[in-house]
Design a protein around this motif. Structure first.
Motif, PDB file in Angstrom:
ATOM      1  N   LEU A 223      43.699  49.811  31.323  1.00 53.64           N
ATOM      2  CA  LEU A 223      45.103  49.632  31.765  1.00 53.64           C
ATOM      3  C   LEU A 223      45.330  50.718  32.930  1.00 53.64           C
ATOM      4  O   LEU A 223      44.450  51.899  32.665  1.00 53.64           O
ATOM      5  CB  LEU A 223      46.064  49.956  30.749  1.00 53.64           C
ATOM      6  CG  LEU A 223      46.255  49.165  29.313  1.00 53.64           C
ATOM      7  CD1 LEU A 223      47.332  49.739  28.647  1.00 53.64           C
ATOM      8  CD2 LEU A 223      46.180  47.687  29.763  1.00 53.64           C
ATOM      9  N   ARG A 224      46.033  50.491  34.042  1.00 55.22           N
ATOM     10  CA  ARG A 224      46.262  51.321  35.052  1.00 55.22           C
ATOM     11  C   ARG A 224      47.672  50.976  35.616  1.00 55.22           C
ATOM     12  O   ARG A 224      47.899  49.989  35.772  1.00 55.22           O
ATOM     13  CB  ARG A 224      45.258  50.961  36.125  1.00 55.22           C
ATOM     14  CG  ARG A 224      45.558  52.186  37.155  1.00 55.22           C
ATOM     15  CD  ARG A 224      44.415  51.999  38.545  1.00 55.22           C
ATOM     16  NE  ARG A 224      44.340  51.243  39.054  1.00 55.22           N
ATOM     17  CZ  ARG A 224      43.398  50.373  39.408  1.00 55.22           C
ATOM     18  NH1 ARG A 224      42.193  50.770  38.626  1.00 55.22           N
ATOM     19  NH2 ARG A 224      43.274  49.440  40.055  1.00 55.22           N
ATOM     20  N   ASN A 225      48.585  52.143  35.366  1.00 57.16           N
ATOM     21  CA  ASN A 225      50.030  51.878  35.884  1.00 57.16           C
ATOM     22  C   ASN A 225      50.579  50.716  34.957  1.00 57.16           C
ATOM     23  O   ASN A 225      51.405  49.950  35.644  1.00 57.16           O
ATOM     24  CB  ASN A 225      50.066  51.840  37.247  1.00 57.16           C
ATOM     25  CG  ASN A 225      49.727  52.870  37.978  1.00 57.16           C
ATOM     26  OD1 ASN A 225      49.595  53.967  37.657  1.00 57.16           O
ATOM     27  ND2 ASN A 225      48.968  52.970  39.109  1.00 57.16           N
ATOM     28  N   GLY A 226      50.467  50.463  33.799  1.00 54.54           N
ATOM     29  CA  GLY A 226      51.237  49.270  32.862  1.00 54.54           C
ATOM     30  C   GLY A 226      50.440  48.116  33.210  1.00 54.54           C
ATOM     31  O   GLY A 226      50.959  47.030  32.434  1.00 54.54           O
ATOM     32  N   HIS A 227      49.465  47.915  34.005  1.00 51.82           N
ATOM     33  CA  HIS A 227      48.648  46.656  34.149  1.00 51.82           C
ATOM     34  C   HIS A 227      47.389  46.583  33.553  1.00 51.82           C
ATOM     35  O   HIS A 227      46.775  47.644  33.448  1.00 51.82           O
ATOM     36  CB  HIS A 227      48.745  46.202  35.643  1.00 51.82           C
ATOM     37  CG  HIS A 227      49.873  46.070  36.323  1.00 51.82           C
ATOM     38  ND1 HIS A 227      50.553  47.374  36.556  1.00 51.82           N
ATOM     39  CD2 HIS A 227      50.678  44.906  36.731  1.00 51.82           C
ATOM     40  CE1 HIS A 227      51.938  46.772  37.270  1.00 51.82           C
ATOM     41  NE2 HIS A 227      51.865  45.406  37.142  1.00 51.82           N
ATOM     42  N   THR A 228      46.908  45.450  33.074  1.00 50.20           N
ATOM     43  CA  THR A 228      45.565  45.188  32.786  1.00 50.20           C
ATOM     44  C   THR A 228      44.607  45.054  33.995  1.00 50.20           C
ATOM     45  O   THR A 228      44.917  44.079  34.711  1.00 50.20           O
ATOM     46  CB  THR A 228      45.322  44.071  31.825  1.00 50.20           C
ATOM     47  OG1 THR A 228      46.211  43.977  30.860  1.00 50.20           O
ATOM     48  CG2 THR A 228      43.993  43.913  31.276  1.00 50.20           C
ATOM     49  N   VAL A 229      43.711  45.834  34.208  1.00 43.24           N
ATOM     50  CA  VAL A 229      42.893  45.828  35.477  1.00 43.24           C
ATOM     51  C   VAL A 229      41.424  45.676  35.189  1.00 43.24           C
ATOM     52  O   VAL A 229      40.726  45.177  36.058  1.00 43.24           O
ATOM     53  CB  VAL A 229      42.932  47.229  36.130  1.00 43.24           C
ATOM     54  CG1 VAL A 229      44.387  47.542  36.805  1.00 43.24           C
ATOM     55  CG2 VAL A 229      42.443  48.255  35.392  1.00 43.24           C
ATOM     56  N   ALA A 230      40.931  45.493  33.746  1.00 40.63           N
ATOM     57  CA  ALA A 230      39.694  45.225  33.435  1.00 40.63           C
ATOM     58  C   ALA A 230      39.530  44.810  32.095  1.00 40.63           C
ATOM     59  O   ALA A 230      40.084  45.443  31.269  1.00 40.63           O
ATOM     60  CB  ALA A 230      38.590  46.187  33.867  1.00 40.63           C
ATOM     61  N   ALA A 231      38.608  43.782  31.807  1.00 35.80           N
ATOM     62  CA  ALA A 231      38.552  43.637  30.209  1.00 35.80           C
ATOM     63  C   ALA A 231      37.167  42.790  30.186  1.00 35.80           C
ATOM     64  O   ALA A 231      36.892  41.824  30.727  1.00 35.80           O
ATOM     65  CB  ALA A 231      39.387  42.718  29.644  1.00 35.80           C
ATOM     66  N   GLU A 232      36.174  43.658  29.625  1.00 33.14           N
ATOM     67  CA  GLU A 232      34.698  43.127  29.674  1.00 33.14           C
ATOM     68  C   GLU A 232      33.642  43.859  28.896  1.00 33.14           C
ATOM     69  O   GLU A 232      34.323  44.919  27.989  1.00 33.14           O
ATOM     70  CB  GLU A 232      34.155  43.520  31.251  1.00 33.14           C
ATOM     71  CG  GLU A 232      34.269  44.711  31.700  1.00 33.14           C
ATOM     72  CD  GLU A 232      34.108  44.930  33.300  1.00 33.14           C
ATOM     73  OE1 GLU A 232      32.870  44.810  33.602  1.00 33.14           O
ATOM     74  OE2 GLU A 232      35.085  45.090  34.047  1.00 33.14           O
ATOM     75  N   PRO A 233      32.417  43.416  28.584  1.00 34.04           N
ATOM     76  CA  PRO A 233      31.789  44.236  27.563  1.00 34.04           C
ATOM     77  C   PRO A 233      31.272  45.405  28.134  1.00 34.04           C
ATOM     78  O   PRO A 233      31.349  45.539  29.310  1.00 34.04           O
ATOM     79  CB  PRO A 233      30.534  42.978  27.582  1.00 34.04           C
ATOM     80  CG  PRO A 233      31.033  41.705  27.847  1.00 34.04           C
ATOM     81  CD  PRO A 233      32.357  42.017  29.063  1.00 34.04           C
ATOM     82  N   VAL A 234      31.103  46.305  27.195  1.00 33.30           N
ATOM     83  CA  VAL A 234      30.475  47.582  27.413  1.00 33.30           C
ATOM     84  C   VAL A 234      28.971  47.550  28.056  1.00 33.30           C
ATOM     85  O   VAL A 234      28.786  48.267  29.147  1.00 33.30           O
ATOM     86  CB  VAL A 234      30.453  48.505  26.284  1.00 33.30           C
ATOM     87  CG1 VAL A 234      29.705  49.857  26.557  1.00 33.30           C
ATOM     88  CG2 VAL A 234      32.065  48.878  25.915  1.00 33.30           C
ATOM     89  N   ALA A 235      28.408  46.621  27.430  1.00 30.93           N
ATOM     90  CA  ALA A 235      27.038  46.437  28.172  1.00 30.93           C
ATOM     91  C   ALA A 235      26.893  46.224  29.754  1.00 30.93           C
ATOM     92  O   ALA A 235      27.673  45.296  29.984  1.00 30.93           O
ATOM     93  CB  ALA A 235      26.192  45.082  27.568  1.00 30.93           C
ATOM     94  N   GLY A 236      26.268  47.011  30.425  1.00 34.62           N
ATOM     95  CA  GLY A 236      26.094  46.834  31.920  1.00 34.62           C
ATOM     96  C   GLY A 236      27.257  47.589  32.655  1.00 34.62           C
ATOM     97  O   GLY A 236      27.045  47.906  33.853  1.00 34.62           O
TER      98      GLY A 236
END
Length: 502
Positions: A223-236
């Motif tokens: 989250l950044r400033n109340g928005h979802t900015v990334a959602a991904e696997p930790v791998a990589g």
């Protein structure tokens, strides 16, 4: 890297379009996430990004604005209180300890769920046995009858963790669970998380210690400033990428260390003994940062409190600029030029119901007094506004209640409160606990600037990486005694740990 997740099947939790507005300010804006059975999902973001607010909505502490949806096990839910979320299978370990200090460990573990005898009274024998069994899960040998206020912060955190695990929830939210834990205790927690993952539980893991994300998490939502900015696997992913997602900019060198100025001795401690410490001697030069490391029970917090006057010394001496002190209270420590930022800023460092201004100037009111002791409020407010601007404290203003600020901004207020007294000695006990990577960098830069001004800085931390990065020397305590001294560049984490367990 974290082990491969066993996550599969339908999501345990799905959030879509979650928004929340406080006093006209949008804290969350159309946020979404999903977590599968057997998945450990990291929820990251700077202080104030909206993480805690989002989890308070999921756990029923606060309600979202109209329009979004929460699905738990495929069923849409909307909680209006925490009891509903617990009944639905959600457990939360709060960053701010949520224990009742006057009750025993056992009473806290089973609060509202106490075993009763046939007369409807608490069965204390069964309560004690169940508490011991639960504490054994997290490898704690605490007497269940001990009042919680007698425990250290780390032990209290382990009690919080044990209580959350006892609820047998399908979704467990962990908000900064390792902030007060030693490395050994963190390993114990991670073992418990692996067991929960193998049982198909979903875990939302909030932490500012990015190295932990790669050890235990399968996926990450940022989250950044109340928005979802990334959602991904930790791998990589790597740490630099996560930081960029969180702050939207490059942080640069995390530890801006500059060599000590090699000034005169500003603090001399000689054969100091007090509750928790025994026969400790060292010197610190002006313009030098000395770090203190040790496992739980080593005595580092007690040393800081004794130097500040909050604990009475049994024997030995403390000298500041060659003047021997006899400190009996923190007020005497302040007058002697010693400032202390405690580990627990919530209950010891700040008064949560008071404003930023009242907290910041509390110990330095003498600076703003005119004739007859009256406070010059214009001068007081100008000083507070200066620190708000200098420290980039995110607040609606000086009159905002400090409890409404994020953890990182509260820590900045605590630091400003210490510096307003114009100290010669600055004692920082876990100053980066619970703050994000951006605020950490700001605190390290501030320490570097204060060091250049000739302050004596004592830096107590359980984070060995930051001690190695920021301190000119590191003193290690073990069982209340000084067990090792390392110069900058000579120490390693392994060497420090060897002395910590000596």
């Amino acid at each position: 890297m974290a082990e491969l997740s066993s996550a599969s099947g339908s999501p345990i939790l799905e959030l879509h379009g979650i928004s929340k507005t406080f006093h006209g300010v949008k804290v969350l804006d159309q946020v979404g996430l999903r977590i599968l059975p057997g998945e450990v999902m990291a929820l990251l973001g700077e202080n104030g990004a909206g993480k805690s607010t989002l989890m308070k909505i999921v756990s029923g502490i606060t309600e979202a604005d109209a329009g979004g949806t929460i699905r738990l096990g495929g069923t849409e839910v909307r909680f209006t209180n925490p009891r509903q979320s617990v009944a639905a299978g959600i457990s939360m370990i709060h960053q701010d300890l949520n224990l009742l200090p006057g009750l025993s460990v056992a009473e806290n573990l089973f609060l509202g769920r106490e075993p009763l005898n046939r007369f409807g009274l608490i069965d204390w024998a069964i309560l004690d046995a169940q508490a011991r069994k639960l504490l054994a899960v997290v490898h704690q040998k605490i007497d269940p009858t001990t009042p919680v206020h007698r425990l250290g912060v780390g032990q209290q955190q382990m009690v919080e963790i044990a209580r959350a695990l006892s609820l047998n929830a399908s979704l467990i939210i962990m908000d900064e669970p390792t902030d007060s834990l030693t490395d050994v205790e963190t390993d114990i927690l991670f073992d418990a998380i692996r067991q929960l993952r193998a049982q198909g539980k979903g875990i939302i893991y909030i932490s500012h210690r990015l190295s932990e994300i790669f050890r235990i998490c399968d996926s990450v939502t940022v989250l950044r400033n109340g928005h979802t900015v990334a959602a991904e696997p930790v791998a990589g992913l790597d740490e630099a990428t996560l930081i960029h997602h969180m702050v939207g900019r490059e942080i640069g060198d995390q530890y801006p260390h500059k060599p000590a100025a090699n000034g005169p001795v500003g603090l001399r401690v000689d054969h100091l003994s007090a509750p928790g410490i025994e026969d400790i001697s060292f010197e610190v030069h002006k313009g030098e940062v000395v770090g203190f490391a040790g496992l739980m029970g080593a005595g580092t917090p007690q040393l800081g409190r004794t130097l500040y006057g909050a604990l009475a010394a049994r024997s030995g001496s403390i000298e500041v600029d060659g003047q021997r002190l006899s400190l009996r209270t923190p007020a005497e420590g302040v007058r002697a030029g010693i400032a202390y930022v405690p580990e627990d800023r919530k209950s010891e460092g700040l008064i949560q119901i008071h404003s930023v201004l009242r907290n910041m100037t509390l110990t330095g009111l003498a600076r703003f007094a005119a004739l007859l002791g009256f406070i010059v409020h214009r001068r007081e407010r100008d000083t507070v506004d200066h620190y708000i601007k200098t420290f980039s404290i995110r607040t609606p203003g000086a009159d905002a209640v400090v409890a409404t600020l994020s953890g990182g901004n509260q820590q900045k207020v605590a630091l400003a409160k210490a510096l307003i007294t114009k100290p010669r000695i600055l004692i920082l006990d876990e100053p980066t606990r619970g703050v994000d990577v951006g605020v950490r960098r700001e605190i390290y830069s501030l320490i570097s600037d204060l060091k250049a001004e000739g302050l004596v800085i004592l830096f107590i931390s359980s984070d060995l990486r930051e001690l190695l990065g920021i301190a000119d020397r590191i003193l290690v305590l073990s069982r209340g005694r000084l067990s090792g001294v390392f110069n900058q560049g000579e120490a390693t984490q392994d060497a420090i740990m060897q002395r910590a367990v000596a």
